[in-house]
Each structure stands twice: as structure tokens, then as C-alpha cells.
Write a protein that holds these residues in place. Sequence first.
Motif, mmCIF file in Angstrom:
data_model
loop_
_atom_site.group_PDB
_atom_site.id
_atom_site.type_symbol
_atom_site.label_atom_id
_atom_site.label_comp_id
_atom_site.label_asym_id
_atom_site.label_seq_id
_atom_site.Cartn_x
_atom_site.Cartn_y
_atom_site.Cartn_z
ATOM 1 N N PHE A 62 0.797 -1.235 0.000
ATOM 2 C CA PHE A 62 0.000 0.000 0.000
ATOM 3 C C PHE A 62 0.824 1.278 0.000
ATOM 4 C CE2 PHE A 62 -2.476 3.409 1.904
ATOM 5 C CZ PHE A 62 -3.618 3.383 1.119
ATOM 6 N N PRO A 63 1.756 1.485 0.932
ATOM 7 C CA PRO A 63 2.420 2.802 1.037
ATOM 8 C C PRO A 63 3.529 2.985 0.003
ATOM 9 C CG PRO A 63 3.247 1.356 2.736
ATOM 10 C CD PRO A 63 2.218 0.565 1.982
ATOM 11 N N ASN A 64 3.151 3.196 -1.265
ATOM 12 C CA ASN A 64 4.147 3.470 -2.303
ATOM 13 C C ASN A 64 3.518 4.324 -3.395
ATOM 14 O OD1 ASN A 64 2.881 1.576 -4.284
ATOM 15 N ND2 ASN A 64 3.580 0.031 -2.809
ATOM 16 N N LEU A 65 4.364 4.846 -4.260
ATOM 17 C CA LEU A 65 3.908 5.756 -5.311
ATOM 18 C C LEU A 65 3.034 5.045 -6.332
ATOM 19 C CD1 LEU A 65 4.053 8.621 -6.468
ATOM 20 C CD2 LEU A 65 6.135 7.952 -7.690
ATOM 21 N N ALA A 66 3.319 3.787 -6.611
ATOM 22 C CA ALA A 66 2.517 3.036 -7.576
ATOM 23 C C ALA A 66 1.066 2.916 -7.123
ATOM 24 C CB ALA A 66 3.128 1.650 -7.790
ATOM 25 N N THR A 67 0.859 2.704 -5.832
ATOM 26 C CA THR A 67 -0.508 2.631 -5.308
ATOM 27 C C THR A 67 -1.213 3.972 -5.416
ATOM 28 O OG1 THR A 67 0.119 0.872 -3.766
ATOM 29 C CG2 THR A 67 -1.895 2.073 -3.283
ATOM 30 N N ALA A 68 -0.491 5.061 -5.163
ATOM 31 C CA ALA A 68 -1.082 6.393 -5.301
ATOM 32 C C ALA A 68 -1.537 6.641 -6.737
ATOM 33 C CB ALA A 68 -0.087 7.451 -4.861
ATOM 34 N N LYS A 69 -0.697 6.289 -7.701
ATOM 35 C CA LYS A 69 -1.080 6.450 -9.103
ATOM 36 C C LYS A 69 -2.253 5.545 -9.456
ATOM 37 C CE LYS A 69 3.542 7.816 -10.658
ATOM 38 N NZ LYS A 69 4.698 7.465 -11.532
ATOM 39 N N GLN A 70 -2.268 4.349 -8.897
ATOM 40 C CA GLN A 70 -3.385 3.436 -9.140
ATOM 41 C C GLN A 70 -4.696 4.024 -8.632
ATOM 42 O OE1 GLN A 70 -2.892 -0.414 -7.320
ATOM 43 N NE2 GLN A 70 -5.025 -1.011 -7.679
ATOM 44 N N ILE A 71 -4.662 4.650 -7.459
ATOM 45 C CA ILE A 71 -5.873 5.266 -6.892
ATOM 46 C C ILE A 71 -6.359 6.402 -7.795
ATOM 47 C CG2 ILE A 71 -6.748 6.625 -4.961
ATOM 48 C CD1 ILE A 71 -4.866 4.990 -3.142
ATOM 49 N N LEU A 72 -5.429 7.224 -8.265
ATOM 50 C CA LEU A 72 -5.805 8.330 -9.146
ATOM 51 C C LEU A 72 -6.413 7.814 -10.449
ATOM 52 C CD1 LEU A 72 -2.755 10.750 -8.725
ATOM 53 C CD2 LEU A 72 -5.059 11.046 -7.794
ATOM 54 N N ASN A 73 -5.746 6.851 -11.083
ATOM 55 C CA ASN A 73 -6.219 6.347 -12.373
ATOM 56 C C ASN A 73 -7.547 5.612 -12.239
ATOM 57 O OD1 ASN A 73 -3.877 7.345 -13.555
ATOM 58 N ND2 ASN A 73 -2.773 5.411 -13.355
ATOM 59 N N ALA A 74 -7.684 4.816 -11.179
ATOM 60 C CA ALA A 74 -8.889 4.003 -11.023
ATOM 61 C C ALA A 74 -10.115 4.842 -10.681
ATOM 62 C CB ALA A 74 -8.662 2.947 -9.946
ATOM 63 N N ASN A 75 -9.902 6.040 -10.119
ATOM 64 C CA ASN A 75 -11.043 6.847 -9.672
ATOM 65 C C ASN A 75 -11.270 8.095 -10.517
ATOM 66 O OD1 ASN A 75 -11.978 5.634 -6.889
ATOM 67 N ND2 ASN A 75 -9.756 5.537 -6.903
ATOM 68 N N ALA A 76 -10.563 8.217 -11.635
ATOM 69 C CA ALA A 76 -10.770 9.386 -12.497
ATOM 70 C C ALA A 76 -12.187 9.395 -13.074
ATOM 71 C CB ALA A 76 -9.738 9.382 -13.622
ATOM 72 N N ILE A 77 -12.674 8.238 -13.508
ATOM 73 C CA ILE A 77 -14.033 8.182 -14.070
ATOM 74 C C ILE A 77 -15.067 8.459 -12.982
ATOM 75 C CG2 ILE A 77 -15.674 6.778 -15.341
ATOM 76 C CD1 ILE A 77 -13.230 7.510 -16.938
ATOM 77 N N THR A 78 -14.835 7.908 -11.786
ATOM 78 C CA THR A 78 -15.755 8.191 -10.675
ATOM 79 C C THR A 78 -15.824 9.681 -10.386
ATOM 80 O OG1 THR A 78 -15.227 6.042 -9.682
ATOM 81 C CG2 THR A 78 -16.271 7.679 -8.264
ATOM 82 N N ALA A 79 -14.677 10.344 -10.421
ATOM 83 C CA ALA A 79 -14.652 11.787 -10.183
ATOM 84 C C ALA A 79 -15.403 12.535 -11.283
ATOM 85 C CB ALA A 79 -13.210 12.274 -10.097
ATOM 86 N N LEU A 80 -15.217 12.131 -12.544
ATOM 87 C CA LEU A 80 -15.949 12.778 -13.640
ATOM 88 C C LEU A 80 -17.446 12.561 -13.481
ATOM 89 C CD1 LEU A 80 -13.676 11.907 -16.708
ATOM 90 C CD2 LEU A 80 -14.084 14.173 -15.747
ATOM 91 N N ALA A 81 -17.841 11.348 -13.082
ATOM 92 C CA ALA A 81 -19.258 11.071 -12.873
ATOM 93 C C ALA A 81 -19.821 11.919 -11.739
ATOM 94 C CB ALA A 81 -19.462 9.585 -12.579
ATOM 95 N N ALA A 82 -19.058 12.038 -10.637
ATOM 96 C CA ALA A 82 -19.514 12.862 -9.511
ATOM 97 C C ALA A 82 -19.599 14.333 -9.892
ATOM 98 C CB ALA A 82 -18.580 12.673 -8.322
#
Length: 373
Positions: A62-82
Motif C-alpha cells: 500500500f504505502p508506495n507511489l505506484a498505489t497512489a497512481k493506481q488510486i488516481l487512475n482508477a477513480n478518475a471516471i468516478t470523479a468525472l461522474a460525480a
Amino acid sequence: MTLTSVREAVTEPAAPAESPPVQAGPSRAQRVVHGLAFDRIGAVYVWLGIIVLFSLWVPETFPNLATAKQILNANAITALAAMSITIPLAARVFDLSFAGVMTLTGVAVAHLIAKDGVPVVPAIAIALGVGVGIGVINAVVVVVMRIDSFIATLATGSLIAALITMVTNEVPITDAKLGEGFAKIGQTSIDGVTLGVVYCAVVAIAIWYLLEHTATGRRLYATGFNADAARLAGVNVDRLRFMSLVASGGLAGAAGVVLASTLASGSPTAGSPYLLPAFAAAFLGATQLKHGRFNAGGTIIAVLLLGTGVTGLALANAPSWAGDMFVGVVLIAALAVTGMQRRTTVTSPRRSLRFGRGGGKPEAIAGSAPVAR
């Protein structure tokens, strides 16, 4: 006392009245403390707590840069929908059809490119036109026909689902053409961060500017808090609600195009999973920064909180139902807090009106922002 002294006393100019002392505004430290108060950015503290929790729970992944990028990429569509429902919610209008619009526009652009051979740019333009058209239909049903927005958009969402099934027969649209130039719209990444995150940032900044720095934004908030008072103040409530639903359809259509590009297909169920997370993010975001007002910044904070929790549960090998339960609990909590904040916002002016200063006489409502005409 002689007559002359009396005359001098009468004609002597009175001493100027002392001006009331100027009260100093809040210091910088007080403003910082107010801005960092839990009731303003409580979700940020909860988000940080979630990060610490999963960092201790799954320290290997969990505590690494790859996970942070994964969170951003995986939730971009959710953010656009919201973001697509933030504007109508600011005017207290529900749009439950946005998930169907996302699916329909994704299916439409995929069908146009794969089946009809339409070039990418015209196909995207037509798909966006479909989203705006659905927004117009919603606006007509809600504003012109005076049907409750919750019921009306639920009905149009059902009609959209029937149309999607009729076009696709519940079979995803796939073709090699969708993996070429069209896929670059959503799959291109910059240092591991996809363009969807960039689109989300641009939309968030635009909505923030609209709601916080324009007269239209103030009118939208006034409509959302008290439509009757806004109408009496000269605000065209019906036009604002009409345009908010049109904007919601257009933004949901854009989110659907990005989603179809990310998947490189037109899935007949692509938008459905975003219904609950988008509303959870919007309502949780309304508890942040603006005390009961739906706003872009709070929505982004909420999306990151939800995305971090769901990603952390996945990395911790939690049961498949844990993510949905987490989102549902957050939505219930956000609705409760938003309701309390709205009641507090409405009750405070009433108390000011009932128990005014200076002998208890009624005063004008305090704290209400002026409505720009």
C-alpha cells in the motif's frame, strides 16, 4: 452666569462624537485554525487515517507511489461522474440517469466507430450530442412538466437502459478500430498517470470557478437552499435548473466517452457501477469546505477518500462485498452530516430573526449571502 457666558456656551460648537473603535479582523492564525477545523475538512483527516491504517495493514503493497497512481487512475471516471451531478445537486435537482447516459454515450461512440466507420472526432461529437440531448429531455420533464427530479430521471434512466439493450442486445461492442486512436483518449498516460486524471482536474477547476466566482454559481446555490426566496429575489430558478440538467447530461456523456476509450469497447453495463460511488462522493463532498454546499473541491476530496478505502481493501484481500459496504456506510454518514449542516444553516438565521440584538427586536436575517441578479 452672565448673559455673555451663556451665549458663548450655546454658540460653542459641540465636541465631535467619538467614533466607535474599529474591531480588528481575525488574525492569520485564527483563519488557519478555522480553515483546518474538523467540521470543514473532516474527510481529509479521515482520509489520512485510512492511509495510516492500510499502511500498517498491508505495508508491503500500500504505502508506495505506484498505489497512489493506481488510486488516481482508477477513480478518475468516478470523479468525472460525480462532477456531472455536482451542478444539478447545487440547485437541489437529482439526476439519477447520469450512469445510463455514460453507458449510452459509450455504446454510441463505439458503435459509430466500429460498426458505422465514422471517424473518431465526429463520433465523439455525436456521442456528446447524445448526452446533451438526454440532458435536455430530463430538463423538459423536470422543469417544464413539473415532475419531481428524482422520479423523472429514474424514469428516463430506465428508458435509456431499454434503448441500450435494444442497440447492443446486451453484447459489448468490440473491434480493432476501438484500440487505435480512440483508445489513446483514455489510456494515454503521463508518467503513470492517465489522461482521465487530467480531464478530471480541468472539469473540477471549471466547476469550482463557476460555483465560487460567478453570479450564476451564487444563483445556483440560492436556488438550492431556498428556491422560493431566490425566485422572489429575481432569480430565474427554472432556467438554472434546466441548464443544470443539460450540463449534467453533457458531462456524463463526456465521462462515458472517456470510459469507453479506457475499456476500448462499448459495454452495455459500463456506467452502472458508478451510480452509488458518484452520489456518495458528491454528498460527502458537500460536508467539506462549504458546509452543506455541493462543491468541486469537496467532491475531489471525497473521491480520493473512497478510492483509497476501496483500493486498500482490495490490496488487503478483503471480501468482494467489503468495498460496496464501505461506500454505502460513507454515503449514509455523508447524508446525515449534510442534513445536520443544512438544518444548522437554516436554524441560525431564524434564531437571529427571533432573538435580535438590542432588546430582542426582530432583525434582518443575518448570514445570508446576497443574491446577484
